[in-house]
Write a protein that holds these residues in place. Structure first.
Motif, PDB file in Angstrom:
ATOM      1  N   PRO A 133      -9.703  35.848 -45.777  1.00 32.24           N
ATOM      2  CA  PRO A 133      -9.080  34.513 -45.826  1.00 32.24           C
ATOM      3  C   PRO A 133      -7.780  33.995 -44.943  1.00 32.24           C
ATOM      4  CG  PRO A 133      -9.364  35.277 -47.996  1.00 32.24           C
ATOM      5  CD  PRO A 133      -9.436  36.306 -46.795  1.00 32.24           C
ATOM      6  N   VAL A 134      -7.758  33.151 -44.159  1.00 32.52           N
ATOM      7  CA  VAL A 134      -6.513  32.711 -43.599  1.00 32.52           C
ATOM      8  C   VAL A 134      -5.328  32.607 -44.361  1.00 32.52           C
ATOM      9  CG1 VAL A 134      -5.034  31.078 -42.084  1.00 32.52           C
ATOM     10  CG2 VAL A 134      -7.708  31.627 -41.544  1.00 32.52           C
ATOM     11  N   PRO A 135      -4.461  33.619 -44.278  1.00 29.97           N
ATOM     12  CA  PRO A 135      -3.295  33.410 -45.215  1.00 29.97           C
ATOM     13  C   PRO A 135      -2.248  32.326 -45.282  1.00 29.97           C
ATOM     14  CG  PRO A 135      -3.052  35.364 -43.894  1.00 29.97           C
ATOM     15  CD  PRO A 135      -3.902  34.649 -43.343  1.00 29.97           C
ATOM     16  N   VAL A 190       1.721  27.949 -33.646  1.00 29.65           N
ATOM     17  CA  VAL A 190       1.212  29.054 -34.339  1.00 29.65           C
ATOM     18  C   VAL A 190       1.628  30.692 -33.986  1.00 29.65           C
ATOM     19  CG1 VAL A 190      -0.674  27.881 -35.587  1.00 29.65           C
ATOM     20  CG2 VAL A 190      -0.846  29.081 -33.554  1.00 29.65           C
ATOM     21  N   ARG A 191       2.249  30.501 -32.727  1.00 30.67           N
ATOM     22  CA  ARG A 191       2.624  31.837 -32.201  1.00 30.67           C
ATOM     23  C   ARG A 191       3.515  32.601 -32.853  1.00 30.67           C
ATOM     24  NH1 ARG A 191       0.060  33.840 -27.470  1.00 30.67           N
ATOM     25  NH2 ARG A 191       1.233  35.677 -27.140  1.00 30.67           N
ATOM     26  N   SER A 216      -6.706  26.896 -32.911  1.00 34.38           N
ATOM     27  CA  SER A 216      -5.458  27.640 -32.531  1.00 34.38           C
ATOM     28  C   SER A 216      -4.889  28.459 -33.531  1.00 34.38           C
ATOM     29  CB  SER A 216      -4.052  26.675 -32.477  1.00 34.38           C
ATOM     30  OG  SER A 216      -3.967  25.723 -33.382  1.00 34.38           O
ATOM     31  N   THR A 217      -4.935  28.101 -34.980  1.00 32.52           N
ATOM     32  CA  THR A 217      -4.707  28.989 -35.790  1.00 32.52           C
ATOM     33  C   THR A 217      -5.615  30.440 -36.188  1.00 32.52           C
ATOM     34  OG1 THR A 217      -4.104  27.133 -37.193  1.00 32.52           O
ATOM     35  CG2 THR A 217      -4.482  29.142 -38.641  1.00 32.52           C
ATOM     36  N   GLU A 220      -5.080  32.811 -33.091  1.00 29.60           N
ATOM     37  CA  GLU A 220      -3.795  33.412 -33.302  1.00 29.60           C
ATOM     38  C   GLU A 220      -3.989  34.538 -34.189  1.00 29.60           C
ATOM     39  OE1 GLU A 220      -1.197  33.727 -31.520  1.00 29.60           O
ATOM     40  OE2 GLU A 220       0.004  34.684 -32.844  1.00 29.60           O
ATOM     41  N   LEU A 221      -4.695  34.376 -35.045  1.00 31.21           N
ATOM     42  CA  LEU A 221      -4.992  35.423 -36.253  1.00 31.21           C
ATOM     43  C   LEU A 221      -6.012  36.327 -35.708  1.00 31.21           C
ATOM     44  CD1 LEU A 221      -4.840  36.769 -39.189  1.00 31.21           C
ATOM     45  CD2 LEU A 221      -6.400  34.961 -40.138  1.00 31.21           C
ATOM     46  N   SER A 222      -6.925  35.903 -34.925  1.00 33.29           N
ATOM     47  CA  SER A 222      -8.001  37.170 -34.331  1.00 33.29           C
ATOM     48  C   SER A 222      -6.957  37.786 -33.673  1.00 33.29           C
ATOM     49  CB  SER A 222      -8.913  36.306 -33.584  1.00 33.29           C
ATOM     50  OG  SER A 222      -9.781  35.411 -34.259  1.00 33.29           O
TER      51      SER A 222
END
Ligand SMILES: [Zn+2]
Ligand SMILES: [Zn+2]
Length: 242
Positions: A133-135, A190-191, A216-217, A220-222
């Motif tokens: 899950p996206v933290p 989000v960088r 974008s989120t 960046e996580l990927s």
């Protein structure tokens, strides 16, 4: 290929729970259908995201053939391999999502997670080894008291029998709200937002968010997960904005 896990509860307990808490449609109050808190009619009327780019899940025009990538993914392939969203972010989905995010309606989190699991099976999603899950940043987590993406992920994980990983990555920076920013500003915003504490214990993971807007989120996580050695990242979301 994904399959739903057969529900393994005791029949007498099921019967008792059904009588005490019968599934009830969260939209119209009619009896729920197929064990979901949705009636058949309301479920059919939801904006299912069946015609979408396989890479980023953006809804495609009806005349574009199924399986073709959107223009953005053709020009700039994202760091994730595939995306699946259960719904387009259209009425009544924003209200349901907001109920989870801002009003701690965990019954809605479970329902949306169940809908996402059904959509993943229907759309023929590949099976990842873990769901991430996206933290949330710990300060945001303290304010809200829970991570809405994790609450949705619990129902998906139960339905598909895939473990959840909340230990591998954290949100290291509290980013400003993305609302009102354009694509480029969102990417800059989000960088460096995420940090991988230790590589996830699977070569293929799915990151899960409630709503994907510009991507974008999840991009960046990927990116940081791929950098940490994950071979394949997929994106799962309740809803995708057009
Ligand atoms: Zn209904
Ligand atoms: Zn795309």
């Amino acid at each position: 290929m994904l399959a739903l896990r057969p529900v393994m509860t005791k029949p007498w307990l099921d019967g008792l729970l059904q009588r005490l808490y019968p599934p009830t449609c969260v939209l119209c109050g009619a009896p729920g259908h197929a064990g979901l808190d949705l009636c058949q009619g309301c479920r059919a009327d939801l904006p299912h995201n069946r015609h979408a780019c396989p890479r980023c899940a953006i809804p495609l025009p009806e005349d574009q053939s199924i399986g073709t990538l959107c223009g953005t993914c053709q020009r700039h392939p994202p760091p994730f391999a595939a995306s699946h969203a259960a719904f387009r972010y259209e009425d009544p989905v924003p209200t349901l999502v907001a109920g989870v995010k801002f009003r701690a309606r965990f019954n809605l989190a479970r329902l949306l997670g169940q809908c996402l699991a059904l959509a993943l099976v229907e759309q023929g999603s590949e099976r990842p080894g873990l769901i991430i899950p996206v933290p949330l940043h710990r300060r945001r987590l303290r304010e809200r008291g829970y991570n809405q993406a994790l609450e949705v992920a619990r129902a998906v994980a139960t339905a598909l029998a895939i473990p959840i990983d909340t230990a591998s990555c954290i949100r290291a920076l509290q980013t400003n709200a993305q609302v009102g920013l354009d694509d480029r500003e969102r990417r800059r915003n989000v960088r460096g937002a995420f940090a991988v504490l230790r590589p996830p214990a699977a070569p293929h993971v799915a990151i899960l968010d409630d709503v994907v807007t510009t991507g974008s989120t999840v991009t960046e996580l990927s990116r940081v997960l791929r950098q940490a050695g994950v071979k394949r990242v997929d994106v799962w979301a309740v809803a995708r904005t057009p």
